[in-house]
Scaffold this motif. Structure first.
Motif, PDB file in Angstrom:
ATOM      1  N   GLU A   1      -4.922   3.991   5.777  1.00 29.37           N
ATOM      2  CA  GLU A   1      -4.249   5.034   5.004  1.00 29.37           C
ATOM      3  C   GLU A   1      -4.803   6.433   5.285  1.00 29.37           C
ATOM      4  O   GLU A   1      -4.065   7.416   5.312  1.00 29.37           O
ATOM      5  CB  GLU A   1      -4.466   4.717   3.519  1.00 29.37           C
ATOM      6  N   VAL A   2      -6.109   6.508   5.495  1.00 32.73           N
ATOM      7  CA  VAL A   2      -6.765   7.797   5.714  1.00 32.73           C
ATOM      8  C   VAL A   2      -6.231   8.480   6.980  1.00 32.73           C
ATOM      9  O   VAL A   2      -6.298   9.715   7.113  1.00 32.73           O
ATOM     10  CB  VAL A   2      -8.305   7.600   5.758  1.00 32.73           C
TER      11      VAL A   2
ATOM     12  N   LEU B   1       2.438   4.158   6.996  1.00 32.57           N
ATOM     13  CA  LEU B   1       1.681   5.369   7.328  1.00 32.57           C
ATOM     14  C   LEU B   1       2.618   6.536   7.640  1.00 32.57           C
ATOM     15  O   LEU B   1       2.372   7.666   7.213  1.00 32.57           O
ATOM     16  CB  LEU B   1       0.746   5.119   8.517  1.00 32.57           C
ATOM     17  N   CYS B   2       3.681   6.248   8.372  1.00 31.76           N
ATOM     18  CA  CYS B   2       4.668   7.290   8.699  1.00 31.76           C
ATOM     19  C   CYS B   2       5.323   7.821   7.424  1.00 31.76           C
ATOM     20  O   CYS B   2       5.472   9.030   7.236  1.00 31.76           O
ATOM     21  CB  CYS B   2       5.749   6.742   9.631  1.00 31.76           C
ATOM     22  N   LEU B   3       5.729   6.892   6.554  1.00 33.25           N
ATOM     23  CA  LEU B   3       6.387   7.267   5.306  1.00 33.25           C
ATOM     24  C   LEU B   3       5.424   8.057   4.411  1.00 33.25           C
ATOM     25  O   LEU B   3       5.804   9.065   3.806  1.00 33.25           O
ATOM     26  CB  LEU B   3       6.870   6.004   4.588  1.00 33.25           C
TER      27      LEU B   3
ATOM     28  N   SER C   1      -1.068  -0.671   5.180  1.00 36.10           N
ATOM     29  CA  SER C   1      -1.828  -0.118   6.302  1.00 36.10           C
ATOM     30  C   SER C   1      -1.019  -0.150   7.597  1.00 36.10           C
ATOM     31  O   SER C   1      -1.518   0.234   8.651  1.00 36.10           O
ATOM     32  CB  SER C   1      -3.118  -0.937   6.518  1.00 36.10           C
ATOM     33  N   GLY C   2       0.218  -0.628   7.522  1.00 35.15           N
ATOM     34  CA  GLY C   2       1.066  -0.721   8.714  1.00 35.15           C
ATOM     35  C   GLY C   2       1.610   0.638   9.114  1.00 35.15           C
ATOM     36  O   GLY C   2       1.673   1.563   8.302  1.00 35.15           O
TER      37      GLY C   2
ATOM     38  N   PHE D   1      -6.173  -2.394  14.234  1.00 32.13           N
ATOM     39  CA  PHE D   1      -5.340  -1.752  15.243  1.00 32.13           C
ATOM     40  C   PHE D   1      -3.987  -2.429  15.467  1.00 32.13           C
ATOM     41  O   PHE D   1      -3.021  -1.762  15.812  1.00 32.13           O
ATOM     42  CB  PHE D   1      -6.097  -1.627  16.575  1.00 32.13           C
ATOM     43  N   PHE D   2      -3.907  -3.763  15.264  1.00 29.07           N
ATOM     44  CA  PHE D   2      -2.628  -4.441  15.489  1.00 29.07           C
ATOM     45  C   PHE D   2      -1.553  -3.875  14.569  1.00 29.07           C
ATOM     46  O   PHE D   2      -0.367  -3.886  14.898  1.00 29.07           O
ATOM     47  CB  PHE D   2      -2.760  -5.963  15.287  1.00 29.07           C
ATOM     48  N   ARG D   3      -1.970  -3.376  13.404  1.00 22.61           N
ATOM     49  CA  ARG D   3      -1.001  -2.852  12.424  1.00 22.61           C
ATOM     50  C   ARG D   3      -0.332  -1.564  12.906  1.00 22.61           C
ATOM     51  O   ARG D   3       0.702  -1.160  12.386  1.00 22.61           O
ATOM     52  CB  ARG D   3      -1.688  -2.592  11.082  1.00 22.61           C
TER      53      ARG D   3
END
Length: 531
Positions: free
Chosen positions: A480-481, A419-421, A414-415, A403-405
């Motif tokens: 990633e999922v 994830l946005c990109l 996994s940050g 969750f910190f990521r």
């Protein structure tokens, strides 16, 4: 322009050096893990067991080493050690050059480090301003009467109605998104990007994220022909809980956990054993909450009231959420994760001596300032664990692994930036018409999906579906999922979204995700999309 792959013949000397480097890397990893485990409770337990087994008749002096090892194996201690090593492999820094500076280990890209530092300053300034404006100290000792009162109502904190009208969340996800949108790599010339499509999204930095063919390979267990729990009732069962093997449990979780086994499987994957020492640690944290009142306590109360207390699934767990989050804020063991987190724990100054490093203390003690929605990381776990110390240890482990990521700026795959990109790239590549349409009407898809991703969908999906998603986060050891599901939701609602004419109407189409079935969405998007 894409760099061309360079094929070269490696000399035997070069191959030997490569193998030596790999050997050195492995030796370094082993040494780090041994060092970390040496001071652990498990180490002292193993020592005690080894000494006690010397009195067993089957232990012979001439084969002492082998006999002790055999005893530890048959009595289950070897498996406990394996699980502890497996856990360490998940929470330690990735291998790096021995001469690399500490900040490079936390985050290799200088512009990401700079952005994270600036964001931390802004958040801390917001917290200090609140303290000054409201005249509320960052920390104070509770008077004996107040301590007794809190002790008596520890299990009924939800009945308390403190006046929190003057407190506001330090930041909300949308504030954080604006920072991510502003990220730029000063060394990257965007004019080199051949495809104009690369400029459609809000995230304008070059990071490597996986496309669908790569995702299909990485998530092969999710293909349309493999049984998934949550879809197929006859999916294969495995006696993995009986074996008490963290690695096997993680592999099993990739296809979903049966409802009755999930709590045990997750605890096993995270090596969250809830030993007497863990229970004692939790009681010490509870004593810390009762003794001292922190300004962040009000932010926790406010967040629970604004989020979980208003949620049909989670309002019944209000007391649990206060207990876990208040204890979490005092837990200095959480500071360990800053070794591999791009963030740095915020510091405050005691006795008003701002700038005097000798008077600097980490605040809050765990180094994590809660933001709007933070309590939703804990809420789903309340369905699995009804013992506070167990709930606490599983949440803490979930936080320091995953969750910190979701609320720190980094280049980790996994940050939240990646994830946005990844979300934007998946949409742009496979649903270009939809992406272009939403962009043209001022409804950038990321502005809608960001709130889902920053909470790993907690509070947006029905709980049974959310737990199936989190099974895969644990199973694949990756967030990633979450990006894949966000893109799959847009794909599922694409027909309706093509009809909308504004951001508000697009948000209305995607306002309720509580009826969605997670695994069919992800499977169809990953394995039925034309590429």
């Amino acid at each position: 322009m894409k760099a061309r792959p360079i094929f070269r013949h490696q000399t035997p000397a070069a191959l030997r050096k490569e193998k030596m480097d790999e050997g050195t890397e492995l030796s370094l990893t082993i040494a780090q893990i041994v060092q970390r485990l040496k001071g652990s409770h498990l180490h002292s337990q193993l020592e005690r067991q080894a000494k006690e087994c010397l009195h067993q008749p089957e232990i012979k002096l001439e084969s002492l080493k082998e006999d002790v090892r055999s005893f530890l194996k048959t009595s289950g201690w070897e498996k406990k050690l394996q699980n502890a090593v497996y856990r360490e492999l998940h929470v330690q820094l990735p291998p790096s050059h021995p001469a690399a500076p500490a900040e490079h280990l936390k985050e290799p890209l200088a512009y990401m480090r700079k952005a994270q530092v600036n964001w931390e300053k802004r958040v801390l300034k917001s917290l200090n301003s609140m303290s000054t404006e409201l005249g509320v100290p960052l920390a104070r000792m509770r008077p004996p009467v107040e301590q007794k009162e809190l002790t008596n109502k520890w299990n009924e904190m939800g009945t308390d109605e403190p006046d929190l009208s003057h407190f506001r969340p330090v930041y909300a996800p949308k504030d954080f998104l604006e920072v991510l949108i502003g990220l730029r790599n000063p060394n990257h010339d965007s004019s080199e990007d051949v495809s104009a499509r690369s400029h459609w999204g809000l995230i304008q930095i070059p990071l490597n994220v996986r496309d669908i063919p790569q995702l299909r390979q990485a998530y092969s267990e999710l293909n349309l022909t493999t049984g998934q729990l949550g879809i197929d009732d006859h999916a294969h069962m495995h006696p993995v809980v009986m074996d008490q093997d963290s690695a096997a449990a993680q592999q099993y979780s990739r296809q979903g956990c049966p409802t009755g086994l999930r709590a045990d499987l997750w605890a096993l994957i995270l090596n969250s054993t809830n030993q007497p020492t863990d229970m004692m640690h939790y009681e010490q944290l509870k004593a810390g909450v009762i003794q001292h009142d922190l300004l962040v306590d009000n932010l926790i109360y406010k967040d629970v009231k604004l989020t979980a207390s208003n949620d049909d699934y989670y309002f019944v767990f209000e007391d649990f959420l206060y207990q876990v989050l208040l204890c979490f804020s005092r837990d200095t063991a959480v500071l360990e994760h800053f070794k591999y987190n791009s963030a740095t724990p915020p510091k405050s100054y005691i006795q008003g001596k701002v700038g005097d490093e000798e008077c600097a203390v980490v605040y809050p003690p765990n180094g994590v300032i809660p933001f709007h929605g933070f309590s939703m990381y804990v809420a789903p776990l309340c369905f699995l664990y009804n013992e506070p110390s167990k709930l606490y240890s599983v949440f803490r482990e979930m936080y320091i692994r995953y969750f910190f990521r979701l609320h720190s700026i980094s280049s980790s795959h996994s940050g939240i930036v990646s994830l946005c990109l990844q979300f934007e790239r998946l949409l742009q590549t496979h649903l270009p018409q939809l992406f272009y349409h939403l962009r043209q009407i001022g409804a950038q898809p990321l502005r809608i999906a960001f709130k889902w991703m920053v909470r790993a969908f907690s509070g947006y999906l029905s709980t049974d579906q959310l737990l199936l998603l989190w099974d895969r986060i644990l199973g694949y050891d990756s967030l990633e999922v979450v990006a894949v599901l966000a893109a799959a939701v847009f794909a599922f609602r694409a027909e309706n979204l093509m009809e909308v004419t504004s951001l508000a109407s697009a948000e209305a189409v995607l306002a309720d995700l509580s009826t969605l079935k997670v695994m069919p969405l992800i499977q169809i998007f990953l394995f039925a999309t034309a590429i």
